[in-house]
Design a protein around this motif. Structure first.
Motif, short mmCIF file in Angstrom:
data_model
loop_
_atom_site.label_atom_id
_atom_site.label_comp_id
_atom_site.label_asym_id
_atom_site.label_seq_id
_atom_site.Cartn_x
_atom_site.Cartn_y
_atom_site.Cartn_z
N GLU A 8 1.13 6.88 -10.35
CA GLU A 8 1.16 5.47 -10.72
C GLU A 8 1.76 4.65 -9.58
O GLU A 8 1.22 3.61 -9.18
CB GLU A 8 2.00 5.30 -11.99
N LEU A 9 2.86 5.13 -9.03
CA LEU A 9 3.52 4.42 -7.92
C LEU A 9 2.59 4.34 -6.71
O LEU A 9 2.50 3.31 -6.04
CB LEU A 9 4.81 5.13 -7.53
N GLU A 10 1.89 5.44 -6.45
CA GLU A 10 0.96 5.49 -5.31
C GLU A 10 -0.15 4.47 -5.51
O GLU A 10 -0.52 3.74 -4.57
CB GLU A 10 0.38 6.90 -5.17
N ARG A 11 -0.68 4.42 -6.76
CA ARG A 11 -1.73 3.45 -7.05
C ARG A 11 -1.23 2.04 -6.80
O ARG A 11 -1.90 1.23 -6.17
CB ARG A 11 -2.18 3.57 -8.51
N GLU A 12 -0.03 1.75 -7.27
CA GLU A 12 0.53 0.41 -7.09
C GLU A 12 0.73 0.10 -5.61
O GLU A 12 0.46 -1.02 -5.16
CB GLU A 12 1.86 0.30 -7.84
N ARG A 13 1.18 1.12 -4.89
CA ARG A 13 1.43 0.90 -3.45
C ARG A 13 0.11 0.58 -2.75
O ARG A 13 0.05 -0.34 -1.93
CB ARG A 13 2.08 2.17 -2.86
N LEU A 14 -0.94 1.35 -3.07
CA LEU A 14 -2.24 1.12 -2.46
C LEU A 14 -2.76 -0.28 -2.81
O LEU A 14 -3.29 -0.98 -1.96
CB LEU A 14 -3.25 2.18 -2.94
N GLN A 15 -2.61 -0.66 -4.09
CA GLN A 15 -3.08 -1.97 -4.49
C GLN A 15 -2.35 -3.08 -3.76
O GLN A 15 -2.96 -4.05 -3.32
CB GLN A 15 -2.91 -2.15 -6.01
N ALA A 16 -1.04 -2.88 -3.61
CA ALA A 16 -0.26 -3.88 -2.88
C ALA A 16 -0.74 -3.97 -1.43
O ALA A 16 -0.87 -5.06 -0.87
CB ALA A 16 1.22 -3.53 -2.93
N GLN A 17 -1.04 -2.79 -0.88
CA GLN A 17 -1.50 -2.76 0.51
C GLN A 17 -2.85 -3.46 0.64
O GLN A 17 -3.07 -4.25 1.56
CB GLN A 17 -1.64 -1.30 0.97
N ILE A 18 -3.74 -3.18 -0.31
CA ILE A 18 -5.06 -3.81 -0.28
C ILE A 18 -4.92 -5.33 -0.39
O ILE A 18 -5.59 -6.08 0.32
CB ILE A 18 -5.95 -3.27 -1.43
N ARG A 19 -4.03 -5.75 -1.32
CA ARG A 19 -3.84 -7.18 -1.49
C ARG A 19 -3.31 -7.82 -0.20
O ARG A 19 -3.77 -8.90 0.20
CB ARG A 19 -2.85 -7.45 -2.63
N ALA A 20 -2.39 -7.11 0.46
CA ALA A 20 -1.82 -7.65 1.70
C ALA A 20 -2.90 -7.75 2.78
O ALA A 20 -3.00 -8.75 3.49
CB ALA A 20 -0.68 -6.75 2.18
N GLU A 21 -3.73 -6.70 2.87
CA GLU A 21 -4.80 -6.72 3.88
C GLU A 21 -5.79 -7.84 3.58
O GLU A 21 -6.28 -8.51 4.49
CB GLU A 21 -5.52 -5.37 3.89
N GLU A 22 -6.08 -8.02 2.29
CA GLU A 22 -7.02 -9.08 1.89
C GLU A 22 -6.46 -10.44 2.26
O GLU A 22 -7.18 -11.30 2.80
CB GLU A 22 -7.27 -9.00 0.37
N ALA A 23 -5.16 -10.63 1.98
CA ALA A 23 -4.53 -11.91 2.30
C ALA A 23 -4.60 -12.16 3.80
O ALA A 23 -4.91 -13.28 4.25
CB ALA A 23 -3.08 -11.91 1.82
N GLU A 24 -4.37 -11.09 4.57
CA GLU A 24 -4.41 -11.25 6.02
C GLU A 24 -5.82 -11.59 6.48
O GLU A 24 -6.02 -12.46 7.34
CB GLU A 24 -3.94 -9.96 6.69
N ARG A 25 -6.81 -10.89 5.86
CA ARG A 25 -8.20 -11.13 6.23
C ARG A 25 -8.57 -12.59 5.96
O ARG A 25 -9.19 -13.26 6.80
CB ARG A 25 -9.10 -10.18 5.44
N LEU A 26 -8.18 -13.10 4.78
CA LEU A 26 -8.49 -14.48 4.42
C LEU A 26 -7.83 -15.45 5.39
O LEU A 26 -8.43 -16.45 5.80
CB LEU A 26 -8.00 -14.76 2.99
#
Lengths: 308, 108
Positions: free
Chosen positions: A136-154
């Motif tokens: 669960e923690l790993e999933r959350e960490r990955l999601q947070a990472q994806i969100r951060a990358e998305e924000a950076e991309r935008l």
């Protein structure tokens, strides 16, 4: 302690044989010769004990109870007549106690087995829970990472768009500047042309005579120029005007132009001549060169005489 | 046939032994786990005491012997009952744990 299972059948058999309330009546001859006995003899009880104690599991797990039963049996064997029955009953009861003790040991061994199984299950459950929490923690960490990358991309895309907009604005500014420059150049060119033309006119005027000596040239004007009875130039007539202007422009600019207009209506003829003059002036012909020659005549005629 | 003519004495030792055996049975939770068996032992002991009061020493001794033997039996029976109850408890608990584990392993 051996894990030998106490045979259930054996247990049932012996329990039936020695139940508390209903001891099977036995006709025994006891040592003293008493034939009244309705309780087992010491020999019979000894045999029962031996039989039960032969089971290894019982021998290992109910040793104390076996010893107590044998001690009771001994007292039975030594008892005086008045005490025999009570000793027999007590010994029978103690033989039952052997069986119950063995049963307790068996159940406790089984309980130990289940206890170990219980602990194993608790451990497995705890491990599974820990693994689930980690996942669960790993999933959350990955999601947070994806969100951060998305924000950076935008953010980068917004930055690129902004730069593009700036560059487009700059390009537009440059194009406008270029256009203004081209316009300035064109104006300057036009002025230069105008000056050159005037210079040529002056030069031609100075030469004067050679120009006068040239023969007059007559340009016929097409009938389509004016509508019947009107003095306004038709739309088709605009082309005719342009043709005339081009022909005039081919001649030296100093040569005079005489618009000759004839017709039954003198006034109409004059108005037409003036209209043609204005149209030619609109095409760049110098107004000072043009003279009007309108008169009444039976046959309508309209022409431009150059240099005549 | 000669009857045993030794004078009967008060069965104090037998009563003592019976009393101790009943106490051990109580400590083993026999009154709660195997009420019937304990009651038989306790009744025998009361009969022994009442016989003592009447100076019926042989009768008192006989009842005392029964009380002691039956108290021992009740103690062993209580042990069985306790082991059985714990066994059932563990069986049910293990079943629940195994079910929880299976559920958890299904959901990744």
């Amino acid at each position: 302690m051996s894990a030998h299972r106490f045979p259930a059948a054996m247990l049932a058999l012996v329990l039936l044989a020695g139940s508390a309330d209903a001891a099977p009546p036995r006709r025994d001859v006891v040592a003293t010769g008493d034939t009244r006995a309705d309780y087992p003899s010491p020999e019979e009880l000894a045999a029962r004990i031996d039989h039960i104690a032969a089971d290894p599991f019982v021998a290992a797990n109910a040793a104390g109870a076996i010893a107590a039963a044998r001690a009771s049996l001994l007292r039975f064997g030594e008892a005086r007549r008045a005490e025999r029955e009570s000793w027999a009953r007590a010994t029978e009861r103690r033989i039952q106690t052997i069986q119950v003790t063995a049963e307790a040991a068996q159940l406790e061994a089984e309980r130990e087995r289940l206890q170990r199984g219980n602990e194993r299950l608790q451990l497995d459950l705890a491990r599974a829970e820990a693994a689930r929490v980690r996942a669960e923690l790993e999933r959350e960490r990955l999601q947070a990472q994806i969100r951060a990358e998305e924000a950076e991309r935008l953010q980068l895309a917004a930055e690129a768009a902004r730069l593009e907009g700036e560059q487009a604005a700059q390009a537009a500014d440059a194009a406008r500047a270029e256009a203004r420059q081209a316009k300035r150049i064109a104006n300057a060119q036009a002025r230069a042309n105008e000056l050159a033309r005037k210079e040529a006119e002056l030069a031609a005027a100075l030469e004067g005579g050679s120009a006068k000596g040239a023969a007059a040239r007559t340009l016929a004007v097409a009938d389509s120029l004016f509508a019947r009875g009107a003095a306004s130039i038709t739309s088709a007539g605009r082309q005719e005007v342009a043709r005339l202007a081009a022909a005039i422009a081919a001649e030296p600019a100093t040569r005079t132009l005489r618009i000759e207009a004839r017709g039954p209506d003198r006034e109409l003829a004059e108005r037409r001549a003036l209209a043609l003059r204005d149209a030619l002036v609109g095409e760049g012909v110098a107004k000072g060169r043009v003279t009007i020659d309108a008169a009444r005549a039976d046959a309508p005629r309209l022409r431009v005489v150059i240099g005549g | 046939m000669l009857a045993a003519c030794a004078p009967t004495r008060p069965p104090l030792d037998e009563l003592d032994a019976a009393s101790r055996a009943l106490a051990i049975a109580r400590e083993a939770q026999a009154p709660q786990q195997v009420e019937q068996d304990y009651r038989v032992a306790a009744d025998a002991f009361r009969r022994a005491q009442s016989a003592m009061a009447r100076a019926e020493y042989d009768e008192a001794a006989a009842h005392a012997r029964q009380a002691e033997a039956h108290a021992e039996f009740a103690t062993a029976s209580a042990r069985v009952a306790r082991a059985r109850a714990e066994l059932e408890r563990l069986r049910a608990e293990n079943e629940t744990l195994a079910r929880n584990l299976a559920e958890m392993e299904q959901r990744p």
